[in-house]
Structure formats: structure tokens, C-alpha cells
Design a protein around this motif. Structure first.
Motif, PDB file in Angstrom:
ATOM      1  N   GLU A 158      -0.465   8.495   5.520  1.00 14.07           N
ATOM      2  CA  GLU A 158       0.515   7.576   4.930  1.00 14.07           C
ATOM      3  C   GLU A 158       0.384   6.181   5.532  1.00 14.07           C
ATOM      4  O   GLU A 158       0.548   5.172   4.832  1.00 14.07           O
ATOM      5  CB  GLU A 158       1.921   8.142   5.142  1.00 14.07           C
ATOM      6  N   LEU A 159       0.041   6.118   6.826  1.00 12.05           N
ATOM      7  CA  LEU A 159      -0.151   4.834   7.474  1.00 12.05           C
ATOM      8  C   LEU A 159      -1.345   4.103   6.866  1.00 12.05           C
ATOM      9  O   LEU A 159      -1.259   2.925   6.496  1.00 12.05           O
ATOM     10  CB  LEU A 159      -0.364   5.055   8.971  1.00 12.05           C
ATOM     11  N   VAL A 160      -2.474   4.798   6.741  1.00 10.50           N
ATOM     12  CA  VAL A 160      -3.675   4.166   6.198  1.00 10.50           C
ATOM     13  C   VAL A 160      -3.475   3.807   4.724  1.00 10.50           C
ATOM     14  O   VAL A 160      -3.962   2.769   4.257  1.00 10.50           O
ATOM     15  CB  VAL A 160      -4.908   5.073   6.382  1.00 10.50           C
ATOM     16  N   ALA A 161      -2.761   4.638   3.981  1.00  7.17           N
ATOM     17  CA  ALA A 161      -2.501   4.327   2.571  1.00  7.17           C
ATOM     18  C   ALA A 161      -1.781   2.984   2.436  1.00  7.17           C
ATOM     19  O   ALA A 161      -2.083   2.188   1.534  1.00  7.17           O
ATOM     20  CB  ALA A 161      -1.684   5.442   1.924  1.00  7.17           C
ATOM     21  N   ARG A 162      -0.855   2.707   3.350  1.00  4.40           N
ATOM     22  CA  ARG A 162      -0.167   1.408   3.316  1.00  4.40           C
ATOM     23  C   ARG A 162      -1.140   0.283   3.665  1.00  4.40           C
ATOM     24  O   ARG A 162      -1.108  -0.789   3.044  1.00  4.40           O
ATOM     25  CB  ARG A 162       1.012   1.426   4.294  1.00  4.40           C
ATOM     26  N   SER A 163      -2.027   0.513   4.639  1.00  2.75           N
ATOM     27  CA  SER A 163      -3.035  -0.504   4.952  1.00  2.75           C
ATOM     28  C   SER A 163      -3.903  -0.809   3.750  1.00  2.75           C
ATOM     29  O   SER A 163      -4.207  -1.980   3.472  1.00  2.75           O
ATOM     30  CB  SER A 163      -3.927  -0.034   6.115  1.00  2.75           C
ATOM     31  N   VAL A 164      -4.301   0.220   3.022  1.00  2.00           N
ATOM     32  CA  VAL A 164      -5.154   0.006   1.849  1.00  2.00           C
ATOM     33  C   VAL A 164      -4.424  -0.817   0.802  1.00  2.00           C
ATOM     34  O   VAL A 164      -5.016  -1.684   0.146  1.00  2.00           O
ATOM     35  CB  VAL A 164      -5.639   1.359   1.289  1.00  2.00           C
ATOM     36  N   GLU A 165      -3.121  -0.580   0.632  1.00  2.87           N
ATOM     37  CA  GLU A 165      -2.349  -1.427  -0.287  1.00  2.87           C
ATOM     38  C   GLU A 165      -2.432  -2.889   0.138  1.00  2.87           C
ATOM     39  O   GLU A 165      -2.564  -3.790  -0.708  1.00  2.87           O
ATOM     40  CB  GLU A 165      -0.880  -0.979  -0.288  1.00  2.87           C
ATOM     41  N   LEU A 166      -2.352  -3.132   1.437  1.00  4.86           N
ATOM     42  CA  LEU A 166      -2.456  -4.507   1.934  1.00  4.86           C
ATOM     43  C   LEU A 166      -3.840  -5.084   1.637  1.00  4.86           C
ATOM     44  O   LEU A 166      -3.969  -6.240   1.233  1.00  4.86           O
ATOM     45  CB  LEU A 166      -2.185  -4.535   3.433  1.00  4.86           C
ATOM     46  N   PHE A 167      -4.894  -4.296   1.851  1.00  2.92           N
ATOM     47  CA  PHE A 167      -6.255  -4.779   1.585  1.00  2.92           C
ATOM     48  C   PHE A 167      -6.430  -5.125   0.111  1.00  2.92           C
ATOM     49  O   PHE A 167      -7.054  -6.135  -0.237  1.00  2.92           O
ATOM     50  CB  PHE A 167      -7.293  -3.710   1.970  1.00  2.92           C
ATOM     51  N   GLU A 168      -5.891  -4.272  -0.758  1.00  4.05           N
ATOM     52  CA  GLU A 168      -6.069  -4.470  -2.200  1.00  4.05           C
ATOM     53  C   GLU A 168      -5.323  -5.707  -2.705  1.00  4.05           C
ATOM     54  O   GLU A 168      -5.715  -6.277  -3.722  1.00  4.05           O
ATOM     55  CB  GLU A 168      -5.594  -3.221  -2.944  1.00  4.05           C
ATOM     56  N   ARG A 169      -4.269  -6.113  -2.023  1.00  2.00           N
ATOM     57  CA  ARG A 169      -3.479  -7.280  -2.430  1.00  2.00           C
ATOM     58  C   ARG A 169      -3.515  -8.349  -1.333  1.00  2.00           C
ATOM     59  O   ARG A 169      -2.526  -9.044  -1.094  1.00  2.00           O
ATOM     60  CB  ARG A 169      -2.023  -6.856  -2.685  1.00  2.00           C
TER      61      ARG A 169
END
Length: 399
Positions: free
Chosen positions: A75-86
Motif C-alpha cells: 500500500e505504501l509503494v502503491a501511493r508512491s507510484v501514484e505520485l510518480f504517475e502525476r
């Protein structure tokens, strides 16, 4: 659209005070500064080296994946990926692009025992809501990636995992923050008053502060110890081989991992990185200069080695036989915790926080971990699965 607080301000004189002092300017320190600034705090980033983001972040492998072993870290990394994508929208700057390329992560199994472990992990990941992890037979995997060796019996793959540029991300977080940033300054200790942090001490002077965050990678252990805090971390050497010209490597290949040895490779520019997080590597003293072993490249490239990268792709034997690829071995340190999950949150000294111990996952977990840390500092959040006093069950895998 997010509220933006940038840009950062480079300074050469240490200020007398700051609400929050962040020790370290790598991806974790940079993201901590960004989220703390966005919450409205005045932030000072202190970096001991003359260049920002130039320690472990600069030599990271540059991958991200949701194929993880713990749901809270997923769940932590999933939030990081959201940040990378935007990233541009989130940081309010367009100078530093994260270089996100969703080329996938491919894990290969060649024994029935390893295949069974893969099936168990994929079932758990599906149960956590990660339904796009594919489990493939060896033949089906070779249909998609013809270079997979014939003795691979099974593979797991997620196409939305991929590659990023860690230093660009770090600089983007700093650029998008309103933090003051100073280099060539070493933190030497802290000052307390009534059991609470009152100032950060450096070789350039004293900075009065309401709070401080230690986010200095493997050096976090030493910084914390200087404040009288012992962290449950160990610095462990990790090495990578950089090959500059390897035309055999497909540019669109995924990060490819031998599930049994954890040796892995990824394409980069016109070459590749080869990596192997050796579980037998002993802990060592935290250091800025970590000696590399030139023989590490041979161990990975020699097809007869027990950790040969040729176990993951047939073309690596040709690279070895051609003997024309130039390489260099680089070394740094991971900051490992017993359970290989990060340390995020307050220490026993009121006002002193840590954001470290990502155990090799700092690039992909650090941004979201820093968002959590900023929420803990401001009191916006109380629950925290990565607190320092949690029960730590020792992990068995080094990757």
C-alpha cells in the motif's frame, strides 16, 4: 490540483532557526521536505556532501514494483507510484521528470519448490487486491519473452511495475518544496530542553528547531547515535555492475529476477545494470565510501557461476562469450531492519523523528513513507504500521 509550496531555496549560511530540520537530501529526505513544506512548515534540509541527492539515491537500481511480500508495504509503494504517475502535478514543477517506464517486473522459477512459493505469493497478492499479477507457465512466458531459458518452469509478471529515475525524482521533490537547502554541513548532535528537541547542532553552528527528521540512509544510524538514540538497523553492502554497451539487451525488457538467487538485471540506456543482493553479505559500519569487489561482475556474468545472470536470459551467455562489453562495479549500502520494513516515526526524544531503514526499497517506498512521516510530525495522523517500537519478525529474503 495540489497546493504547491515551492520552489526550494539554496542557501550558503546556516539559518538561526527552522520549524523542521531534515537531515539528508536523498529521495527520502527530499520527499520528507516536500510533504512537510506542503503542510505549511518551514523546512531546512541539511546535506553533508557538496551535491544534493548524491549518496545512495544516485546509484539506486531505479525500479518500482507492487509485487511485494507485505500488504502494508504494498500500500505504501502503491501511493508512491501514484505520485510518480502525476509527478508534475503533485510537485508543481516540470524541470525534473521521473522517467517512469512501465516495463514490468518478471520473476523466474526453475524448480517445483520455487514455483509453489510463487503461486502462494501471487495468491496472497491477488487477495490484497493486486489482481493484475500474472502467473505463467514456462512455455507461456517464453512466448512473451523468447530469451527466457528453457529450464524455467514458471514465471510471475506484472506489466505495470517498472523503471524510474531516482535522482530526478529527488530533485523534483526538492524543487517543488519551499525548503531552504544547504550543502557541506554535517549534523553533529541535537540539543534538548525538558526532554524535548530544541536545536540541531552542526559543524557550521546551531539551528533552533521544533522538530528534526533523520533521513540520511545508512548514515542515519550514526546521526541517531549522536543524539543518544539506537536504531534497529544495519548497513549492508550492495553492489551493481554497470555495462555501457550491450546491444543484446532488449531496450523494452522488464526488470528480470531469478527467483531462486535474486540475481537480476534491467536495461539502462544502451547497456544494463546487473544486481545481486547477497543474503550472506555481513553488516558493516556505515560509510560514505564503500569498496567494490571487481570479482562481483565475473560472478554474475560467468554462465557457470551459481548466481549467473545467464540463468534469466539466454543472450547473457553470448555477452560473456563475445567478451566485448566494458563494465564497472559500484558499491553502496542498504539500511536494513530485521523485518526489512522501514522505520518511520518518532523516537524516544520528543521532536526527533526518523525516516530510514527501507531495506533496499527506499526509492519506491520512500516518497509515500515521507508523506506518512510528515503527517505524523504535524499530528494529522496517528496510526503507523512502521513505528520504531513494533514487533519485528526477521525476514528471510534479501530482495
Amino acid at each position: 490540483m495540489c497546493e504547491h509550496s515551492g520552489p526550494m531555496r539554496r542557501i550558503t549560511e546556516l539559518p538561526a532557526s527552522a520549524e523542521l530540520v531534515v537531515v539528508g537530501s536523498g529521495i527520502v529526505g527530499a520527499a520528507t521536505a516536500f510533504f512537510a513544506s506542503r503542510s505549511g512548515m518551514s523546512v531546512l534540509v541539511v546535506e553533508r556532501l557538496p551535491a544534493l541527492c548524491s549518496f545512495t539515491t544516485a546509484v539506486a537500481a531505479g525500479g518500482y514494483r507492487l509485487q511485494l511480500e507485505h500488504q502494508d508495504e504494498l500500500e505504501l509503494v502503491a501511493r508512491s507510484v501514484e505520485l510518480f504517475e502525476r509527478f508534475a502535478d503533485e510537485t508543481g514543477q516540470a524541470v525534473h521528470d521521473p522517467g517512469l517506464r512501465a516495463q514490468g517486473y518478471l520473476w523466474l522459477a526453475r524448480t517445483p519448490e520455487t514455483a509453489a512459493r510463487q503461486r502462494d505469493l501471487v495468491a496472497r497478492q491477488h487477495g490484497w487486491g493486486l489482481g493484475d499479477v500474472e502467473l505463467m507457465t514456462g512455455d507461456r512466458a517464453r512466448d512473451r519473452f523468447p530469451w527466457i531459458p528453457g529450464d524455467v518452469v514458471q514465471a510471475r509478471f506484472r506489466a505495470r511495475d517498472g523503471l524510474i529515475e531516482p535522482k530526478r525524482i529527488s530533485m523534483g521533490f526538492l524543487e517543488g518544496s519551499a525548503a531552504e537547502v544547504i550543502t557541506c554541513v554535517t549534523v553533529t548532535g541535537i540539543e534538548t530542553a525538558g526532554g524535548r528537541l530544541s536545536a540541531v547542532l552542526t559543524d557550521a553552528g546551531r539551528v533552533a528547531a521544533d522538530a528534526a527528521v533523520i533521513a540520511a540512509g545508512p548514515l542515519s544510524e550514526l546521526v541517531a547515535r549522536g543524539a543518544g538514540v539506537e536504531l534497529p538497523v544495519a548497513a549492508v553492502r550492495r553492489q551493481r555492475v554497470v555495462l555501457w554497451e550491450v546491444p543484446e539487451v532488449p531496450r523494452d525488457a522488464p526488470m528480470t529476477i531469478d527467483e531462486e538467487t535474486t540475481a537480476h538485471w534491467r536495461p539502462v540506456a544502451s547497456g544494463a545494470y546487473l544486481l545481486y543482493p547477497d543474503a550472506a553479505e555481513p553488516a558493516s559500519a556505515p560509510a560514505e565510501q564503500v569498496p567494490a569487489d571487481p570479482g562481483f561482475a565475473i560472478r554474475l556474468l560467468d554462465p557457470d557461476s551459481d548466481i549467473a545472470i545467464a540463468r534469466t536470459a539466454t543472450f547473457w551467455r553470448g555477452v560473456w562469450e563475445r567478451a566485448g562489453a566494458a563494465w564497472v562495479v559500484q558499491a553502496g549500502q542498504y539500511t536494513m531492519t530485521p523485518d526489512q520494513r522501514p522505520l518511520i516515526g518518532p523516537t524516544e526524544i520528543d521532536g526527533l523523528f526518523v525516516n530510514t531503514g527501507y531495506s533496499g526499497h527506499g526509492v519506491m517506498a520512500g516518497p509515500a513513507g515521507s508523506e506518512l512521516l510528515a503527517q505524523l510530525v504535524t499530528g494529522a495522523r496517528r496510526d503507523n504500521p512502521f513505528r520504531l517500537d513494533r514487533d519485528m519478525v526477521p525476514a528471510t529474503q534479501a530482495f
